[in-house]
Design a protein around this motif. Structure first.
Motif, short mmCIF file in Angstrom:
data_model
loop_
_atom_site.label_atom_id
_atom_site.label_comp_id
_atom_site.label_asym_id
_atom_site.label_seq_id
_atom_site.Cartn_x
_atom_site.Cartn_y
_atom_site.Cartn_z
N GLU A 5 0.82 -1.21 0.00
CA GLU A 5 0.00 0.00 0.00
C GLU A 5 0.85 1.26 0.00
O GLU A 5 0.53 2.23 -0.69
CB GLU A 5 -0.97 -0.01 1.17
CG GLU A 5 -2.11 -0.98 0.96
CD GLU A 5 -3.24 -0.79 1.95
OE1 GLU A 5 -3.23 0.19 2.73
OE2 GLU A 5 -4.15 -1.63 1.92
N GLU A 48 -5.39 -4.77 -7.31
CA GLU A 48 -6.54 -4.39 -6.48
C GLU A 48 -6.21 -3.15 -5.65
O GLU A 48 -7.03 -2.24 -5.51
CB GLU A 48 -6.94 -5.53 -5.55
CG GLU A 48 -7.61 -6.69 -6.24
CD GLU A 48 -7.92 -7.83 -5.28
OE1 GLU A 48 -7.99 -7.60 -4.05
OE2 GLU A 48 -8.08 -8.96 -5.78
N THR A 49 -5.01 -3.14 -5.09
CA THR A 49 -4.57 -2.02 -4.28
C THR A 49 -4.46 -0.76 -5.12
O THR A 49 -4.86 0.33 -4.69
CB THR A 49 -3.22 -2.34 -3.60
OG1 THR A 49 -3.34 -3.57 -2.88
CG2 THR A 49 -2.79 -1.24 -2.66
N GLU A 51 -6.15 -0.06 -7.83
CA GLU A 51 -7.51 0.39 -8.15
C GLU A 51 -8.10 1.18 -6.98
O GLU A 51 -8.67 2.26 -7.17
CB GLU A 51 -8.38 -0.82 -8.47
CG GLU A 51 -9.77 -0.44 -8.93
CD GLU A 51 -10.60 -1.65 -9.32
OE1 GLU A 51 -11.82 -1.60 -9.10
OE2 GLU A 51 -10.04 -2.63 -9.84
N LYS A 52 -7.95 0.65 -5.77
CA LYS A 52 -8.50 1.31 -4.58
C LYS A 52 -7.83 2.66 -4.33
O LYS A 52 -8.51 3.68 -4.16
CB LYS A 52 -8.32 0.39 -3.37
CG LYS A 52 -8.88 0.95 -2.07
CD LYS A 52 -8.56 0.05 -0.92
CE LYS A 52 -7.48 0.72 -0.13
NZ LYS A 52 -6.90 0.03 0.96
N LYS A 55 -8.53 5.55 -6.92
CA LYS A 55 -9.81 6.26 -6.72
C LYS A 55 -9.66 7.33 -5.65
O LYS A 55 -10.20 8.43 -5.79
CB LYS A 55 -10.90 5.26 -6.32
CG LYS A 55 -11.34 4.38 -7.46
CD LYS A 55 -12.38 3.38 -7.02
CE LYS A 55 -12.72 2.43 -8.16
NZ LYS A 55 -13.63 1.36 -7.73
N GLU A 56 -8.94 7.02 -4.60
CA GLU A 56 -8.71 8.00 -3.54
C GLU A 56 -7.88 9.17 -4.04
O GLU A 56 -8.20 10.33 -3.77
CB GLU A 56 -8.02 7.33 -2.36
CG GLU A 56 -8.83 6.27 -1.66
CD GLU A 56 -8.04 5.46 -0.64
OE1 GLU A 56 -6.90 5.84 -0.32
OE2 GLU A 56 -8.58 4.44 -0.18
#
Length: 71
Positions: A5, A48-49, A51-52, A55-56
């Motif tokens: 992350e 996946e990380t 993508e998340k 967005k932020e």
């Protein structure tokens, strides 16, 4: 092995800064794997990380991106 992350956030912010808030997932993935090649086996998790976090980051203003990059 580095924190996925943290790496994704670092490169997402840099990418957003360089391209007026737009984030390119493939560029981020390449940068993360270049920094730590041991993460290749975690590509699905990294995607996946990305993508998340993308967005932020996309919702941030330029000055917010700059502040986060300085940390």
């Amino acid at each position: 092995m580095k924190n996925i992350e943290e790496l994704v956030l670092k490169y997402a912010l840099k990418n957003a800064w360089d391209y007026e808030g737009k984030v390119n997932a493939n560029v981020i993935l390449g940068a993360v794997l270049k920094e730590d090649s041991e993460l290749k086996k975690f590509v699905p998790v990294i995607r996946e990380t990305i993508e998340k976090i993308s967005k932020e980051v996309a919702g941030l203003k330029r000055n917010e991106i700059e502040d986060l990059l300085r940390r």
